[in-house]
Enzyme design. Structure first.
Site, PDB file in Angstrom:
ATOM      1  N   ASP A 118     -14.132   4.336  -5.087  1.00 62.33           N
ATOM      2  CA  ASP A 118     -14.900   4.605  -3.866  1.00 62.33           C
ATOM      3  C   ASP A 118     -15.630   5.935  -3.994  1.00 62.33           C
ATOM      4  O   ASP A 118     -15.236   6.814  -4.770  1.00 62.33           O
ATOM      5  CB  ASP A 118     -14.013   4.567  -2.611  1.00 62.33           C
ATOM      6  N   ASP A 166     -17.793  11.997  -9.582  1.00 64.28           N
ATOM      7  CA  ASP A 166     -16.592  11.798  -8.737  1.00 64.28           C
ATOM      8  C   ASP A 166     -16.517  10.359  -8.302  1.00 64.28           C
ATOM      9  O   ASP A 166     -16.976  10.009  -7.235  1.00 64.28           O
ATOM     10  CB  ASP A 166     -16.650  12.752  -7.543  1.00 64.28           C
ATOM     11  N   GLU A 199      -9.795   6.767  -1.872  1.00 64.88           N
ATOM     12  CA  GLU A 199      -9.355   8.127  -2.163  1.00 64.88           C
ATOM     13  C   GLU A 199     -10.117   9.104  -1.282  1.00 64.88           C
ATOM     14  O   GLU A 199      -9.562  10.091  -0.809  1.00 64.88           O
ATOM     15  CB  GLU A 199      -9.595   8.465  -3.636  1.00 64.88           C
ATOM     16  N   GLU A 200     -11.382   8.796  -1.053  1.00 67.69           N
ATOM     17  CA  GLU A 200     -12.240   9.698  -0.281  1.00 67.69           C
ATOM     18  C   GLU A 200     -12.044   9.512   1.222  1.00 67.69           C
ATOM     19  O   GLU A 200     -12.542  10.299   2.012  1.00 67.69           O
ATOM     20  CB  GLU A 200     -13.717   9.463  -0.646  1.00 67.69           C
TER      21      GLU A 200
HETATM   22 ZN    ZN Z   1     -12.662  12.089  -6.470  1.00 66.16          ZN
END
Ligand code: ZN
Length: 385
Positions: free
Chosen positions: A76, A107, A142-143
């Site tokens: 994600d 990222d 995760e975000e």
């Molecule tokens: Zn990350």
């Protein structure tokens, strides 16, 4: 039969073309699974949560023997924000001036692609001799809230008795140049929502009222003028930052009955969420008056002294780049906070300078070098005593 050689830039570009803004997957994990199945991994898609909270995760493992080395990451990405501010299409995965451009490039779709390519090279070199398993834990959350992501997958694995012996998280940990920093721990994060309660009144008759704004200012003063600590061996000093102050009082002649503020504390290993709550209550009680404080701890601080994972990562970085990485605990939280409860973990990935920003991009040369570092690390982990 040999599989076609993976290319980290092409694979990362494929992933960038799946606009997987949390919690949308947009087919990103299917790209990962297809490539891993080609390498002999057994892939388990794992979705948790319902409706809008539903999150796609993937657990892939090659081999059944120990040790089981896990690479953890997320497909994600954060939203792009103002699209017109971007110099390129954030989801086209185009290459410009030697850089792969797009949301997630650093990222952390680039690192996932680098690790998969490294795994292929290592496995071909090993030619199925040797022992141990390589696994990947890829989450789509995760975000975001991180509720139905890595944490749930770890619980699912634990129920099956499946354990990792070590884990590398591919977050963009490098600061200035690739290989200058490995993270061996992270600070904790506590968010406080403070409301001061008073008595509403006329500003000309303050003796008949109790000004909640004044009380809040005094409370925030008490919190922001006291040092939490001076840091510890591996950590920076803990910090408290006020994020917002809200009173929403439209009338200049009315004393407000309530005033609210939100603050965030990033804390080191001298504190826990519980000891901080105690510290906060002590200071706020001293100011006095009626208040409420809601506290959320999104992660405790943790530290993994350099060991099996971090030392070998550092050695791999030295061999490939000649650099000696710093072991650091700076920066925000990551899913390593969940994994550290199960096995030794260290975080290492690309240079984070454009992460979460407009025009996120990664140098193609860095993808090549990161692949070499992960590849060298795999050799050191499995083949060196
Ligand atoms: Zn990350």
């Amino acid at each position: 039969m040999r599989n076609a050689a993976l290319d980290p830039a092409a694979l990362a570009a494929e992933l960038i073309r799946r606009p997987s803004v949390t919690p949308t997957d947009a087919g990103a994990q299917a790209v990962v699974a297809a490539a891993l199945e080609g390498l002999g991994f057994v892939c388990r898609p794992l979705a948790f949560g319902e409706g809008a909270d539903r999150v796609h995760n993937l657990y892939a493992r090659r081999g059944t023997a120990g040790p089981n080395l896990c690479f953890a990451g997320h497909t994600d990405v954060v939203p792009v924000g103002a699209r017109h501010a971007w110099a390129f299409d954030p989801f086209a995965g185009a290459i410009r001036d030697g850089e792969l451009c797009g949301r997630g490039a650093v990222d952390m779709k680039g690192a996932i692609a680098a690790f998969m390519t490294a795994a292929q090279r290592y496995l071909e070199r090993r030619n199925d001799a040797g022992c141990g398993s390589i696994s990947l834990l890829i989450t789509g959350d995760e975000e975001g809230a991180a509720v139905n992501g890595t944490k749930k997958v770890l619980e699912w694995l634990a129920e099956r008795g499946e354990i990792f012996d070590a884990c590398v998280v591919g977050e963009p940990t490098s600061a200035e140049c690739l290989g200058d920093m490995i993270k061996i721990g992270r600070r904790g994060s506590l968010t406080g929502r403070l409301t001061a309660h008073g008595v509403q009144g006329h500003t000309a008759y303050p003796h008949l009222a109790d000004n909640a704004a004044h009380r809040l200012v005094a409370m925030l003063h008490a919190l922001t003028t006291t040092e939490l600590d001076q840091g510890s061996e591996h950590f920076q000093p803990s910090t408290l930052q006020v994020s917002t102050i809200d009173i929403a009082n439209p009338a200049s002649n009315v004393i407000p009955a309530s005033a609210e503020a939100v603050f965030n504390i990033r804390f080191n290993d001298r504190w826990t969420g519980a000891t901080l709550k105690h510290w906060l209550a002590e200071r706020l009680d001293k100011v006095g008056g009626n208040y409420t404080l809601d506290v959320t701890v999104s992660g405790e601080s943790f530290l993994f002294p350099p060991g099996a994972v971090a030392e070998r990562l550092a050695e791999a970085i030295r061999r490939v780049t000649g650099r000696t990485p710093e072991f650091s605990t700076t920066g925000g939280t990551s899913d390593a906070r969940f994994i550290q409860a199960f096995c030794p973990v260290a975080e290492f990935g690309l240079v984070g300078q454009t992460m979460h920003k407009v025009d996120e991009r990664v140098a193609l040369a860095d993808l090549v070098v990161l692949t070499e570092i992960y590849d060298t690390f795999l050799g050191l982990f499995f083949d060196s005593p």
